[in-house]
Write a protein that holds these residues in place. Structure first.
Motif, PDB file in Angstrom:
ATOM      1  N   PHE A 833       0.820  -1.209   0.000  1.00 48.79           N
ATOM      2  CA  PHE A 833       0.000   0.000   0.000  1.00 48.79           C
ATOM      3  C   PHE A 833       0.857   1.263   0.000  1.00 48.79           C
ATOM      4  CE2 PHE A 833       0.691  -1.528   4.289  1.00 48.79           C
ATOM      5  CZ  PHE A 833       1.163  -0.411   4.956  1.00 48.79           C
ATOM      6  N   LEU A 834       2.193   1.089   0.204  1.00 49.83           N
ATOM      7  CA  LEU A 834       3.083   2.238   0.192  1.00 49.83           C
ATOM      8  C   LEU A 834       3.435   2.606  -1.244  1.00 49.83           C
ATOM      9  CD1 LEU A 834       5.486   1.301   3.135  1.00 49.83           C
ATOM     10  CD2 LEU A 834       3.575   2.917   3.178  1.00 49.83           C
ATOM     11  N   PRO A 835       3.785   3.836  -1.491  1.00 49.87           N
ATOM     12  CA  PRO A 835       4.054   4.264  -2.870  1.00 49.87           C
ATOM     13  C   PRO A 835       5.444   3.846  -3.359  1.00 49.87           C
ATOM     14  CG  PRO A 835       4.351   6.107  -1.363  1.00 49.87           C
ATOM     15  CD  PRO A 835       3.807   4.979  -0.534  1.00 49.87           C
ATOM     16  N   GLY A 836       5.557   3.596  -4.670  1.00 48.82           N
ATOM     17  CA  GLY A 836       6.826   3.424  -5.348  1.00 48.82           C
ATOM     18  C   GLY A 836       7.704   2.348  -4.757  1.00 48.82           C
ATOM     19  N   PHE A 837       8.962   2.712  -4.548  1.00 43.12           N
ATOM     20  CA  PHE A 837       9.979   1.782  -4.061  1.00 43.12           C
ATOM     21  C   PHE A 837       9.567   1.124  -2.760  1.00 43.12           C
ATOM     22  CE2 PHE A 837      13.554   1.313  -1.115  1.00 43.12           C
ATOM     23  CZ  PHE A 837      14.332   0.375  -1.791  1.00 43.12           C
ATOM     24  N   TRP A 838       8.931   1.864  -1.865  1.00 43.83           N
ATOM     25  CA  TRP A 838       8.609   1.354  -0.535  1.00 43.83           C
ATOM     26  C   TRP A 838       7.535   0.273  -0.572  1.00 43.83           C
ATOM     27  CZ3 TRP A 838      12.260   2.757   2.563  1.00 43.83           C
ATOM     28  CH2 TRP A 838      12.919   3.958   2.342  1.00 43.83           C
ATOM     29  N   GLY A 839       6.763   0.220  -1.637  1.00 44.76           N
ATOM     30  CA  GLY A 839       5.708  -0.781  -1.729  1.00 44.76           C
ATOM     31  C   GLY A 839       6.204  -2.194  -1.940  1.00 44.76           C
ATOM     32  N   GLY A 840       7.501  -2.364  -2.175  1.00 42.24           N
ATOM     33  CA  GLY A 840       8.051  -3.701  -2.370  1.00 42.24           C
ATOM     34  C   GLY A 840       8.462  -4.401  -1.092  1.00 42.24           C
ATOM     35  N   PHE A 841       8.387  -3.695   0.045  1.00 42.72           N
ATOM     36  CA  PHE A 841       8.843  -4.285   1.299  1.00 42.72           C
ATOM     37  C   PHE A 841       7.754  -5.134   1.954  1.00 42.72           C
ATOM     38  CE2 PHE A 841      12.057  -0.933   1.060  1.00 42.72           C
ATOM     39  CZ  PHE A 841      13.191  -1.636   1.464  1.00 42.72           C
ATOM     40  N   GLY A 842       8.194  -6.066   2.770  1.00 42.08           N
ATOM     41  CA  GLY A 842       7.301  -6.874   3.574  1.00 42.08           C
ATOM     42  C   GLY A 842       8.071  -7.458   4.743  1.00 42.08           C
ATOM     43  N   THR A 843       7.348  -7.971   5.710  1.00 40.30           N
ATOM     44  CA  THR A 843       8.014  -8.529   6.882  1.00 40.30           C
ATOM     45  C   THR A 843       7.220  -9.691   7.451  1.00 40.30           C
ATOM     46  OG1 THR A 843       9.046  -7.957   9.010  1.00 40.30           O
ATOM     47  CG2 THR A 843       6.862  -7.044   8.568  1.00 40.30           C
ATOM     48  N   SER A 844       7.924 -10.520   8.184  1.00 43.52           N
ATOM     49  CA  SER A 844       7.322 -11.634   8.902  1.00 43.52           C
ATOM     50  C   SER A 844       8.039 -11.755  10.241  1.00 43.52           C
ATOM     51  CB  SER A 844       7.466 -12.932   8.103  1.00 43.52           C
ATOM     52  OG  SER A 844       6.977 -14.036   8.843  1.00 43.52           O
ATOM     53  N   LEU A 845       7.277 -11.650  11.325  1.00 40.27           N
ATOM     54  CA  LEU A 845       7.830 -11.719  12.675  1.00 40.27           C
ATOM     55  C   LEU A 845       7.042 -12.741  13.479  1.00 40.27           C
ATOM     56  CD1 LEU A 845       7.994  -7.881  13.420  1.00 40.27           C
ATOM     57  CD2 LEU A 845       9.860  -9.299  12.569  1.00 40.27           C
ATOM     58  N   ASN A 846       7.748 -13.531  14.281  1.00 42.26           N
ATOM     59  CA  ASN A 846       7.051 -14.408  15.221  1.00 42.26           C
ATOM     60  C   ASN A 846       7.906 -14.619  16.450  1.00 42.26           C
ATOM     61  OD1 ASN A 846       8.614 -17.086  14.923  1.00 42.26           O
ATOM     62  ND2 ASN A 846       7.972 -16.717  12.790  1.00 42.26           N
ATOM     63  N   PHE A 847       7.233 -14.896  17.537  1.00 45.26           N
ATOM     64  CA  PHE A 847       7.910 -15.101  18.822  1.00 45.26           C
ATOM     65  C   PHE A 847       7.144 -16.150  19.614  1.00 45.26           C
ATOM     66  CE2 PHE A 847       8.484 -14.153  23.352  1.00 45.26           C
ATOM     67  CZ  PHE A 847       9.867 -14.213  23.442  1.00 45.26           C
ATOM     68  N   THR A 848       7.878 -17.059  20.225  1.00 47.06           N
ATOM     69  CA  THR A 848       7.269 -18.109  21.048  1.00 47.06           C
ATOM     70  C   THR A 848       7.861 -18.071  22.449  1.00 47.06           C
ATOM     71  OG1 THR A 848       6.955 -19.532  19.115  1.00 47.06           O
ATOM     72  CG2 THR A 848       6.859 -20.585  21.273  1.00 47.06           C
ATOM     73  N   TYR A 849       6.987 -18.062  23.427  1.00 47.81           N
ATOM     74  CA  TYR A 849       7.391 -18.145  24.836  1.00 47.81           C
ATOM     75  C   TYR A 849       6.836 -19.449  25.382  1.00 47.81           C
ATOM     76  CZ  TYR A 849       7.653 -17.136  29.838  1.00 47.81           C
ATOM     77  OH  TYR A 849       7.916 -17.199  31.176  1.00 47.81           O
ATOM     78  N   ALA A 850       7.738 -20.376  25.742  1.00 45.88           N
ATOM     79  CA  ALA A 850       7.301 -21.730  26.115  1.00 45.88           C
ATOM     80  C   ALA A 850       8.103 -22.251  27.292  1.00 45.88           C
ATOM     81  CB  ALA A 850       7.435 -22.673  24.926  1.00 45.88           C
ATOM     82  N   PRO A 851       7.854 -21.752  28.514  1.00 44.21           N
ATOM     83  CA  PRO A 851       8.539 -22.313  29.683  1.00 44.21           C
ATOM     84  C   PRO A 851       8.071 -23.740  29.941  1.00 44.21           C
ATOM     85  CG  PRO A 851       6.821 -20.792  30.363  1.00 44.21           C
ATOM     86  CD  PRO A 851       6.909 -20.685  28.864  1.00 44.21           C
ATOM     87  N   SER A 852       8.955 -24.549  30.499  1.00 44.77           N
ATOM     88  CA  SER A 852       8.626 -25.949  30.768  1.00 44.77           C
ATOM     89  C   SER A 852       9.205 -26.346  32.118  1.00 44.77           C
ATOM     90  CB  SER A 852       9.194 -26.857  29.671  1.00 44.77           C
ATOM     91  OG  SER A 852      10.615 -26.804  29.654  1.00 44.77           O
ATOM     92  N   ASP A 853       8.753 -27.485  32.621  1.00 48.35           N
ATOM     93  CA  ASP A 853       9.301 -28.003  33.873  1.00 48.35           C
ATOM     94  C   ASP A 853       9.383 -29.517  33.797  1.00 48.35           C
ATOM     95  OD1 ASP A 853       6.823 -29.309  35.163  1.00 48.35           O
ATOM     96  OD2 ASP A 853       6.122 -27.285  34.739  1.00 48.35           O
ATOM     97  N   SER A 854      10.313 -30.065  34.565  1.00 46.97           N
ATOM     98  CA  SER A 854      10.493 -31.511  34.659  1.00 46.97           C
ATOM     99  C   SER A 854      10.806 -31.855  36.105  1.00 46.97           C
ATOM    100  CB  SER A 854      11.637 -31.971  33.731  1.00 46.97           C
ATOM    101  OG  SER A 854      12.896 -31.541  34.231  1.00 46.97           O
ATOM    102  N   ALA A 855      11.050 -33.138  36.363  1.00 49.65           N
ATOM    103  CA  ALA A 855      11.332 -33.577  37.725  1.00 49.65           C
ATOM    104  C   ALA A 855      12.803 -33.411  38.092  1.00 49.65           C
ATOM    105  CB  ALA A 855      10.918 -35.038  37.896  1.00 49.65           C
ATOM    106  N   ASN A 856      13.668 -33.044  37.153  1.00 53.00           N
ATOM    107  CA  ASN A 856      15.101 -32.903  37.410  1.00 53.00           C
ATOM    108  C   ASN A 856      15.413 -31.549  38.034  1.00 53.00           C
ATOM    109  OD1 ASN A 856      15.893 -35.447  36.163  1.00 53.00           O
ATOM    110  ND2 ASN A 856      15.355 -34.486  34.228  1.00 53.00           N
TER     111      ASN A 856
END
Length: 974
Positions: A833-856
């Motif tokens: 949706f950006l004009p001209g040169f800037w309209g070719g950009f894109g991004t992909s971001l992701n983040f995972t927060y996954a704490p875990s526990d065990s018996a050790n």
């Protein structure tokens, strides 16, 4: 409406169609009809992202998809490298390449090929393949199922990967051709490597065929600094080691250290070949035939050479003013560590090693699909797979010190002398040790090591060699029936029978050593090795006159080409010139061993050899539904899968003696076949509600199960025995001289239960543009148990073969469970949706927060997480596409993760952690014409490496240092 950026028959655009058609292959039966959407057939980064989001939006479970356009244009060598871009997916590396994956922190992930099980030669005993031997060029798309459906073949505790290949009817009619040629080079290996792949597809309407072939060769350089062999020791806990480490006037201190330190130059040479072909034909208006062949082959040589110091045991561990008190010791003082010291070393080694792997697998699928346009559809499918893996390990251990420093002597009849008479000695060698900088390093005195006449090949051996073979046969029937009823749209159902047979034979190489009347087969062929009392005076030491049987093998006497001279060890500061047995000479373990000590033969190790038959019978039913709750459309499915698993495990019984001297193999005294069965009922439910036209709320529940690694189930049982004596003999009613069982050790536990978990998912997805999305997901996995070391009670036979009582056996057991709970955030957007040169950009971001526990717990009693789970992980991709250019910069982050558990200490065990990493990759391509593109790809462009530390973050014990790699290539599509 269709848009074509390239020619109509360009392979990339055909893959767009293929992906949409193949998305339903991940389920057993044909998926219910999806809402009609506008078909956009374009190629490029923006189009790839749009297809992925469409697949996610209309999936019938929590699923992420990666299309072939992504695989082809990311700087990813393996499928695992590509999968790490998916939220919640973490990878493990082999020589810097992605090899295996975790989904939401768990490695118990299964991988399917076109919706069904397949055999991978790199991991015959497990359900997850080693992705290094599956060429990514053969795969057209990937699905990551995080919540299963009842119709999805069970096998993953945390997720299932479905790999898809192109079928002929997914192509436009006519001929489609595509090819790729690539040259690559590593920053450290300096080798010119190459890759070739070709695709040909023909669709004649009612008949079609596709063939994909690929070959690549790579030489990968990496380095290993720090602890070379696993193992930690606490010095000062017994009288012979006590001394004043912290100079406070008493000897109540203890010192935690590692025995072996070194700097290793490691290289990996790989040759991969893959072939995939598919035939598709309409036999009638209602009957379709599909035949697939998927073939992979890889030869792999992991070689290393480097300097290793061995502190052995005694009072010469470390001299330093830099000790750190870590925790309270058993003697009243503290347990110390040091990060900088001068080590007084009794042994310095020139170490060389070669590990080879030969892998080959063939998977065949024959399928008939029935659809006459009515309510009932069905398919019949038969699969057969064969896989084989051969593995060898070969070591050449040269000394540069004499051996006198730690009492390693020889006597060939001419008198007692050190095992390496020309080596440095008799004094200890001063070696500087430092882990306070970026890299763990060693420092020798100037000139140390540059005299080749001082080197002697003191020890050589070949162990842990094995051959694995497996076969897989599957027969399955699937059906689907459509309804006109409100809410319920269709019912899927099916039955399946599968059988997997696995045989493993592990062996060592032994050579005959003879002197006088004594003769034995020997694995550890040391120049200081003795068979015992060879002079008849009752003494058992070299000083007492025993003859040693190994010979001196000075590096100056070895054949031409057998010795390497090295001055460069990558980022290490290790200076000077050093000599090593060329590890390429070790690739053929039999030829090398025979050249030094003739007459080698393979001796099977019964404790790690086995045969297993696994049969599964499966049935499932799944109800698919859609409708409206008020003004909110909904869709989903609910069902269950029932699995009965039958195991026949051939387990060797291992005696206390050994058929060879100086080796690790025990006698086989018998075998037994253990039969067992278990059942699993696995319900699954998925629900999606459209809160608005662009916002979807998802909820899912499933009970999951993953079969155990067969190595955990099978293996030898060793029985320890002793003389019964009068008391126990009377109690058991046997002769006092009978050798009766007292305990046992079992390498595999046939009684283990599989991995099981209850999984819950809740997510919201906002598709605010055709190629843009924001999503937030919460998940929880309640894992029933983990595999850990423990003791079970078993009936063990006495020497006469009679089982008279149950006794403790050390083996793997199902220990206490644990849990993983977390959040996943993802954002994707094209800025068109950006004009001209800037309209070719894109991004992909992701983040995972996954704490875990065990018996050790760790040394302070703090709870430890599940092994190999990073609490935080994420990806950031910035891309640009315009004017024929496509550019992508990708970063992958993993926080610290528990690698393994070391020795007991303090209130628990010493945890070995892998420090946080961020890997950066880059790809740039330019479309020269509509049919031809050129590209440059870079992986690990910042030369990221992995630190491993023991308990304390500054206590780095090992480093795996990887190179950056760059590739230049051309793609053509016709």
């Amino acid at each position: 409406m269709k848009y074509h950026c390239f020619t109509p028959k360009a392979l990339a655009s055909q893959i767009t169609l293929a992906t949409a058609g193949l998305l339903s292959v991940g389920s057993w039966a044909q998926a219910p009809a999806q809402p009609m959407v506008e078909e956009v057939v374009v190629v490029g980064l923006a189009a790839s992202q749009e297809r992925n989001l469409d697949a996610k939006r209309f999936a019938n479970s929590v699923t992420d998809t990666v299309t072939a356009e992504e695989i082809g244009k990311l700087p990813d060598v393996t499928i695992a490298d590509t999968l790490q871009r998916v939220p919640g997916v973490q990878i493990r590396r082999s020589a810097g390449e992605g090899s295996t994956i975790n989904v939401r922190g768990m490695p118990q992930v299964t991988a399917l090929l076109n919706g069904e099980q397949f055999l991978s030669a790199g991991s015959i005993t497990t359900v997850q393949p080693d992705f290094t031997d599956v060429p990514s060029s053969l795969i057209s798309g990937l699905e990551v199922h995080k919540s299963p459906t009842a119709s999805l073949l069970a096998g993953g505790v945390s997720g299932t990967i479905n790999m898809q290949t192109v079928r002929p009817f997914d192509l436009d009619e006519g001929l489609t051709l595509s090819g790729n040629a690539e040259m690559s080079r590593g920053s450290e290996s300096k080798e010119d490597d190459g890759k070739l792949s070709a695709f040909a597809g023909f669709n004649h309407g009612d008949f079609g065929v596709v063939v994909t072939a690929t070959f690549d060769q790579s030489n990968l350089a990496n380095y290993r600094n720090g602890t070379i062999l696993n193992g930690m020791e606490v010095i000062g806990e017994d009288e012979r080691d006590q001394r004043d480490f912290n100079n406070d006037g008493d000897n109540n201190d203890s010192f935690l250290t590692q025995r072996f330190h070194g700097v290793m130059d490691k290289t990996t040479e790989r040759e991969r070949m893959g072939l995939s072909t598919s035939v598709q034909a309409n036999l009638s208006d209602s009957l379709e035939f599909i035949g697939d062949v998927f073939y992979t082959e890889m030869d792999d040589y992991d070689r290393q050479q480097g300097m290793m110091i061995d502190t052995v045991r005694g009072n010469n561990w470390a001299y330093s003013d830099d000790f750190d008190a870590r925790l309270e010791g058993p003697l009243g003082g503290s347990i110390y560590t040091t990060n900088r010291a001068t080590l007084m070393v009794p042994r310095v080694s020139s170490y060389s090693e070669s590990l080879t792997n030969g892998r080959e697998s063939t998977n065949v699928n024959l399928q008939l699909n029935y659809d006459n346009g009515g309510r009932l559809r069905g398919s019949a499918r038969y699969l057969h797979g064969d896989a084989e893996r051969t593995h060898t390990e070969n070591v050449a251990h040269g000394f540069i010190t004499s051996g006198e420093q730690h009492g390693l002597l020889r006597n060939d009849g001419g008198g007692v002398e050190p095992v390496n008479p020309r080596g440095y000695g008799p004094d200890l060698v001063e070696v500087g040790f430092d882990r306070t900088g970026k890299y763990v390093d060693l420092a020798f005195e100037p000139g140390f090591g540059d005299d080749i006449t001082r080197y002697n090949l003191v020890s050589t051996y070949s162990e842990n060699n094995f051959t694995e073979e497996a076969s897989l046969d599957v027969l399955r029937l699937d059906g689907s029936y459509d309804f006109d009823a409100n809410h319920i749209t269709s019912v899927d159902f099916g039955v399946r029978y599968g059988q997997r047979d696995v045989d493993r034979e592990t062996y060592i190489l032994v050579a005959p050593f003879t002197t006088g009347s004594l003769s034995a087969d020997v694995m550890w062929k040391d120049s200081g090795a003795s068979l015992g009392d060879t002079n008849g005076d009752g003494e058992n030491s070299v000083a007492g006159g025993d003859l040693t049987l190994g010979s001196t093998q000075y590096y100056t006497d070895l054949p031409d080409g057998w010795v390497n001279e090295r001055t460069n060890f990558g980022p290490s500061k290790l200076g000077g010139t050093f000599y090593f047995v060329n590890p390429e000479m070790l690739d053929d373990n039999v030829a090398f061993q025979n050249a030094i000590y003739p007459g080698n033969k393979a001796l099977v190790d019964p404790a790690t050899s086995y045969s297993v038959e696994e049969a599964t019978q499966t049935a499932y039913v799944q109800v698919n539904f859609e409708g409206d709750i008020g003004s909110f459309p909904y869709s989903g499915n609910i069902g269950a899968q029932y699995i009965q698993t039958d195991l026949d495990i051939m387990q060797n019984l291992v005696g206390g003696g050994s058929p060879c001297s100086l080796c690790t193999v025990s006698n086989k005294i018998g075998e037994e076949t253990i039969e067992r069965s278990y059942d699993d009922f696995l319900p699954a439910a998925n629900l999606a509600i459209e809160l608005t036209d662009d916002v979807i709320l998802r909820a899912a529940y499933a009970k999951t199960m993953t079969s155990l690694d067969i190595d955990d189930l099978a293996g030898g049982l060793s029985v320890g025995r002793s003389r019964a004596g009068s008391v126990l003999g009377a109690e058991l009613g046997v002769n006092p001289d009978l050798m009766v069982a007292i305990n046992g050790v079992q390498n595999g536990n046939p009684g283990l239960e599989p991995w099981r978990s209850d999984n819950f998912d809740l997510s919201a997805e906002w598709y605010f543009a055709s190629n843009s999305m924001i999503s937030l997901a919460a998940f929880y996995m309640d894992i029933e148990s983990f595999i850990e070391s423990g003791t079970v009670m078993m009936g063990l036979p006495d020497e006469d073969g009679v089982v008279r009582r149950e006794l403790p056996v050390s083996t793997n057991i199902n220990g206490s469970g644990g849990s993983i709970k977390g959040l996943e955030f993802a954002y994707q957007q094209a800025f068109d949706f950006l004009p001209g040169f800037w309209g070719g950009f894109g991004t992909s971001l992701n983040f995972t927060y996954a704490p875990s526990d065990s018996a050790n717990v760790d040394v302070y009693g703090s709870s430890l997480p599940i092994q190999d789970n990073s609490e935080r992980s994420g990806n950031a991709v910035l891309w640009y596409e315009q004017y024929g250019w496509q550019v992508r910069l990708a970063a992958n982050y993993r926080s610290d993760r528990l690698d393994r558990l070391a020795d007991p200490l303090g209130q628990g065990v010493i945890p070995i952690w892998t420090d946080a990493t961020t890997y950066m990759d880059l790809s740039v391509s330019y479309d020269v014409t509509d049919e031809v593109s050129v590209y440059v790809q870079g992986s690990n462009i910042t030369e990221e490496f992995e630190d491993q530390y023991a308990q304390w973050e500054d206590y780095v014990i090992t480093q795996n240092i990887y190179e950056s790699r760059w590739a230049l290539g051309v793609r053509a599509r016709f």
